[in-house]
Design a protein around this motif. Sequence first.
Motif, mmCIF file in Angstrom:
data_model
loop_
_atom_site.group_PDB
_atom_site.id
_atom_site.type_symbol
_atom_site.label_atom_id
_atom_site.label_comp_id
_atom_site.label_asym_id
_atom_site.label_seq_id
_atom_site.Cartn_x
_atom_site.Cartn_y
_atom_site.Cartn_z
ATOM 1 N N UNK A 347 0.861 -1.187 -0.160
ATOM 2 C CA UNK A 347 0.073 -0.185 0.137
ATOM 3 C C UNK A 347 0.564 1.333 -0.033
ATOM 4 N N UNK A 348 0.212 2.542 -0.231
ATOM 5 C CA UNK A 348 1.086 3.616 -0.495
ATOM 6 C C UNK A 348 1.841 4.034 0.736
ATOM 7 N N UNK A 349 1.290 3.589 1.686
ATOM 8 C CA UNK A 349 1.984 4.007 3.301
ATOM 9 C C UNK A 349 3.346 3.308 3.512
ATOM 10 N N UNK A 350 3.423 2.328 2.590
ATOM 11 C CA UNK A 350 4.790 1.543 2.662
ATOM 12 C C UNK A 350 5.989 2.418 2.386
ATOM 13 N N UNK A 351 5.666 3.612 1.724
ATOM 14 C CA UNK A 351 6.572 4.670 1.572
ATOM 15 C C UNK A 351 7.135 5.093 2.845
ATOM 16 N N UNK A 352 6.430 5.216 3.824
ATOM 17 C CA UNK A 352 7.034 5.850 5.080
ATOM 18 C C UNK A 352 7.769 4.758 6.086
#
Length: 384
Positions: A347-352
């Motif tokens: 998911x996109x929050x994996x970037x953080x």
Amino acid sequence: MPNRFVVEADGGSRGNPGPAGYGAVVLDAATGETLAEAAEYIGTATNNVAEYRGLIAGLQAALAIDPDAEIQVRMDSKLVVEQMSGRWKIKHPDMKPLAAEAKRVFPAGRVAYRWIPREKNKHADRLANEAMDLGKQGKRWEPSQSSADLAAVPAPVEEPLAEPKAAPVGWAAPADLGTPTTFVLLRHGETALTPQKRFSGSGGSDPELSPAGRRQADAVAAALAARGTIQAVVSSPLRRCRETAEAVAARLGVEVRVDEGLREADFGAWEGLTFAEVRERYPDDLDAWLGSTKAAPTGGGESFAAVARRVALSRDKLLARYAGRTVLLVTHVTPIKTLVRLALGAPPEALFRMELSAASLSAVAYYADGNASLRLLNDTSHLR
């Protein structure tokens, strides 16, 4: 930024050869909105001819909307995808002129190809079957006769261009998929801003490597030269990446190719600031940015969703150009994390939730069926 469209196309033959038809749909890559449909009954033909005719119709429909657009073609025909990507030779005499016609619609480099499972190509498949059904009745397919109006198309996902595929099962991909294309991902060496943890994107001062960064570039160049696996080097246009790439390329005896899509995100008014300084000056904007990949930094910065779209497009172009080869991509934190996230289907929050050190190495292997496998993440052993 140019418009980005997705073209989904399909073709079928009831008999192979037999009564045949094709269908194609043009989608807005950012929103998933249906922009155009095309379908036609073409008489007696093979499945492959119908699939190529669908591809051509889809590209021509996209051209009519915007001749300057960038296109990602998605088809469930592995034959067409592999042949148009240049990985498989075109031997059949019926296919050669069709492939040549498809290549003439848009300039080289503006179209990337991707295989998708049949169940994800339902829209184009439905149009092809509608055209064949009407052809049996002596009728011509028209957009108004489509069995589902455009409003019935499923809601788009956040990043249509970056749709992940399931990873290969087991330790290796099946042998019949051939040699994967491997991207070795190198974050540039340190600049004066790196140890201070300041935002440094594509909208800032474009700093050069620091003395420490140049030492890191030399170290990674020596390590990659010793491994002897890199066949090409592609860099972000920003100075810190080009300097790092040139150090490696000089050791390998290759040229550096620059790809604009590999640049870092533009952090707008946050460029040159620390996280604490941004928190103090722009608290609400920072909270929004941390809460959604669609939120952009203050002052006209670039959202992570926008970065993902351009990085995915560059990824597909580079996969087509360097099929079956091992390529070093010298880029930045956000593009590398994005490529890793998309490879994992995270998911996109994996970037953080990823750490990437200066001059670190990561690696992703891409297979002919569209699957990807993460091989390495944040390796800094060459710096010790």
